[in-house]
Design a protein around this motif. Structure first.
Motif, PDB file in Angstrom:
ATOM      1  N   ALA A  17      -2.966 -13.072 -12.638  1.00  0.00           N
ATOM      2  CA  ALA A  17      -2.814 -12.326 -11.649  1.00  0.00           C
ATOM      3  C   ALA A  17      -3.595 -10.925 -11.437  1.00  0.00           C
ATOM      4  N   ALA A  18      -3.834 -10.378 -12.649  1.00  0.00           N
ATOM      5  CA  ALA A  18      -4.399  -9.150 -12.784  1.00  0.00           C
ATOM      6  C   ALA A  18      -5.942  -9.230 -12.610  1.00  0.00           C
ATOM      7  N   VAL A  71      -5.403  -0.433   3.977  1.00  0.00           N
ATOM      8  CA  VAL A  71      -4.484  -0.873   3.228  1.00  0.00           C
ATOM      9  C   VAL A  71      -3.247  -0.757   3.564  1.00  0.00           C
ATOM     10  N   VAL A  72      -2.412  -1.706   3.956  1.00  0.00           N
ATOM     11  CA  VAL A  72      -1.153  -1.652   4.757  1.00  0.00           C
ATOM     12  C   VAL A  72       0.095  -1.887   3.911  1.00  0.00           C
ATOM     13  N   GLU A  73      -0.377  -2.775   2.915  1.00  0.00           N
ATOM     14  CA  GLU A  73       0.600  -3.263   1.925  1.00  0.00           C
ATOM     15  C   GLU A  73      -0.149  -3.417   0.655  1.00  0.00           C
ATOM     16  N   PHE A  74       0.886  -2.899  -0.515  1.00  0.00           N
ATOM     17  CA  PHE A  74       0.235  -2.590  -1.866  1.00  0.00           C
ATOM     18  C   PHE A  74       1.239  -2.836  -2.724  1.00  0.00           C
ATOM     19  N   GLU A  75       1.181  -3.791  -3.726  1.00  0.00           N
ATOM     20  CA  GLU A  75       1.952  -3.698  -5.027  1.00  0.00           C
ATOM     21  C   GLU A  75       1.012  -4.413  -5.916  1.00  0.00           C
ATOM     22  N   ASP A  76       0.909  -3.666  -6.789  1.00  0.00           N
ATOM     23  CA  ASP A  76      -0.398  -3.897  -7.976  1.00  0.00           C
ATOM     24  C   ASP A  76       0.011  -5.112  -8.623  1.00  0.00           C
ATOM     25  N   ASP A  77      -1.058  -5.941  -8.533  1.00  0.00           N
ATOM     26  CA  ASP A  77      -1.119  -7.401  -9.199  1.00  0.00           C
ATOM     27  C   ASP A  77      -0.329  -8.475  -8.526  1.00  0.00           C
ATOM     28  N   TYR A 102      -2.835 -10.964   0.772  1.00  0.00           N
ATOM     29  CA  TYR A 102      -3.017 -11.610  -0.228  1.00  0.00           C
ATOM     30  C   TYR A 102      -1.648 -11.464  -1.082  1.00  0.00           C
ATOM     31  N   GLU A 103      -0.960 -12.707  -1.238  1.00  0.00           N
ATOM     32  CA  GLU A 103       0.344 -12.600  -2.298  1.00  0.00           C
ATOM     33  C   GLU A 103       0.005 -13.238  -3.457  1.00  0.00           C
ATOM     34  N   LEU A 104       0.329 -12.585  -4.667  1.00  0.00           N
ATOM     35  CA  LEU A 104      -0.033 -13.537  -5.952  1.00  0.00           C
ATOM     36  C   LEU A 104       1.362 -13.560  -6.593  1.00  0.00           C
TER      37      LEU A 104
END
Length: 152
Positions: A17-18, A71-77, A102-104
Motif C-alpha cells: 500500500a505504501a 485534497v479533501v480526504e486523507f489517511e496515509d497509505d 482512492y482507498e487502499l
C-alpha cells in the motif's frame, strides 16, 4: 442523490500500500497513471499531498484547461481523495465538485485499490451522469496503469 452518483472500480495490485500511495500522493505522477488521457501534468511544482493541500493540473479534453484540486480526504497509505474545480470562472459555473477517491486495503498478495468517481457535490450532476460508463472504463485503465507502474 441517485445510485449513479458514485462509480467505483477495484483491482488487487501486487505491491504494498505504501508504494501505491506514494504514487497517488505525488501529483507529478498522475499523468503516468491516468487512464483517460486528459491529465497532462502538474501546472506548478507540488509537494507530497496532505489533507487540505491544493495542486493544479494541466488537462486536455479537446481544448487545454487547468483544474485546481483540493485534497479533501486523507489517511496515509489508506485513503486519498481530491476535489477538482476549473480555474476558469466560466467553466466553474458548469463543472467542478466531483471527488476522485482512492482507498487502499492491504490483503494477501498485495493491496486492494478502489478508485471512485463521486459526483454528489458536482456543480451540475446531470451533465456528467451520462459519462458513467466512459469513466468506469477510464478508471479501470488507470488501475491497470498503476499496477504496471508499481509492479515489483
Amino acid at each position: 442523490m441517485t445510485t449513479n452518483d458514485i462509480e467505483t472500480v477495484e483491482r488487487l495490485i501486487a505491491a504494498p500500500a505504501a508504494k501505491i500511495f506514494d504514487v497517488l500522493a505525488d501529483p507529478a505522477r498522475h499523468s503516468e497513471i491516468d487512464g483517460s488521457g486528459t491529465v497532462k501534468g502538474v501546472k506548478t511544482p507540488a509537494q507530497r499531498l496532505t489533507l487540505g493541500a491544493t495542486f493544479s493540473m494541466k488537462m486536455k479534453m479537446g481544448i487545454g484547461y487547468t483544474m485546481v484540486n483540493t485534497v479533501v480526504e486523507f489517511e496515509d497509505d489508506k485513503l486519498i481523495a481530491w476535489q477538482p474545480r476549473p480555474d476558469n470562472k466560466v467553466m466553474a459555473m458548469m463543472a467542478g465538485g466531483r471527488i476522485w477517491r482512492y482507498e487502499l486495503e492491504s490483503q494477501e498478495g498485495g493491496t486492494l485499490v478502489k478508485e471512485s468517481w463521486d459526483i454528489r457535490d458536482e456543480k451540475v450532476p446531470m451533465l456528467v451522469r451520462p459519462m458513467r460508463s466512459k469513466v468506469r472504463k477510464e478508471m479501470t485503465a488507470t488501475l491497470e496503469r498503476l499496477a504496471k507502474l508499481v509492479a515489483e
